[in-house]
Each structure stands twice: as C-alpha cells, then as structure tokens.
Design an enzyme around this catalytic site. Structure first.
Site, mmCIF file in Angstrom:
data_model
loop_
_atom_site.group_PDB
_atom_site.id
_atom_site.type_symbol
_atom_site.label_atom_id
_atom_site.label_comp_id
_atom_site.label_asym_id
_atom_site.label_seq_id
_atom_site.Cartn_x
_atom_site.Cartn_y
_atom_site.Cartn_z
ATOM 1 N N GLU A 18 0.876 -1.165 0.000
ATOM 2 C CA GLU A 18 0.000 0.000 0.000
ATOM 3 C C GLU A 18 0.914 1.215 0.000
ATOM 4 O O GLU A 18 1.772 1.351 0.863
ATOM 5 C CB GLU A 18 -0.900 -0.007 1.237
ATOM 6 C CG GLU A 18 -1.890 1.124 1.257
ATOM 7 C CD GLU A 18 -2.854 1.049 2.432
ATOM 8 O OE1 GLU A 18 -4.043 1.260 2.206
ATOM 9 O OE2 GLU A 18 -2.399 0.771 3.557
ATOM 10 N N GLU A 49 0.756 5.422 -0.600
ATOM 11 C CA GLU A 49 -0.115 6.575 -0.782
ATOM 12 C C GLU A 49 0.595 7.866 -0.419
ATOM 13 O O GLU A 49 1.497 7.869 0.409
ATOM 14 C CB GLU A 49 -1.342 6.482 0.139
ATOM 15 C CG GLU A 49 -2.200 5.276 -0.054
ATOM 16 C CD GLU A 49 -3.340 5.204 0.954
ATOM 17 O OE1 GLU A 49 -3.333 5.974 1.940
ATOM 18 O OE2 GLU A 49 -4.236 4.387 0.753
#
Length: 101
Positions: A54, A56
């Site tokens: 992940e 971001e």
C-alpha cells in the site's frame, strides 16, 4: 484506519472529498464548520507479506468545528472521545492504547 480518509476520485479536489467523507462518516455538514484547509502531506508505504504493498500520498486537513453535534455512521465509527488537542499532543502515551483515528 484513519478518520475521514478521503480518496478523491478523478477530477475531485481533496477538500471536496474531505467534505463528502465528513458527512458520510460523522454526519458533519458544511454549516457546522469553516476554515477547512490543507496543513500537511506525507507519504505512506507499507508492505504486506504475500499481499503486496500500500503506497499513498496522504493529506492532513484541519477545520474549525463550530457545532459539535455529530451523527456518526455506525458502519464507520465505533466510538467517540473528545480530547483537547493540547492534552493529546503533550501526552500521546495516555491515548495510544485507544488506537485513535
């Protein structure tokens, strides 16, 4: 997870996405706050074994809440706790076990 984790869709501003999530998660409408503004951005990256990554760029926004009447969505919010920012900032260890968002 973070509170009001707004992920803008294509063409949507960060503040508009935040306004949408404020209402969806906490029942906070635009007439209850002002001065919504971006205060920071940070990069988040976490690797999950056998599941990928992940990655971001996260935005941190701040607002002035004039009406603290909330109607949290039970599917989004497990509980609420009002804490003065100065106390939280000065004593984070008091709240860490609560896993606050």
């Amino acid at each position: 997870d973070g509170t009001v984790a707004s992920h803008p869709v294509d063409g949507q501003s960060q503040t508009d996405a935040t306004r949408q999530r404020l209402e969806e998660e906490l029942g906070i409408t635009p007439d209850q706050y002002d001065n919504l503004r971006l205060t920071d951005r940070f990069e988040y990256k976490r690797y999950f074994e056998n599941a990928g990554v992940e990655h971001e760029v996260c935005a941190v926004l701040k607002l002035t809440l004039s009406d603290r009447e909330l109607e949290p969505n039970e599917d989004e919010v497990a509980g609420l706790l009002w804490v003065p920012y100065e106390r939280l900032h000065s004593n984070p260890e008091w709240y860490r076990q609560l896993r606050l968002c």
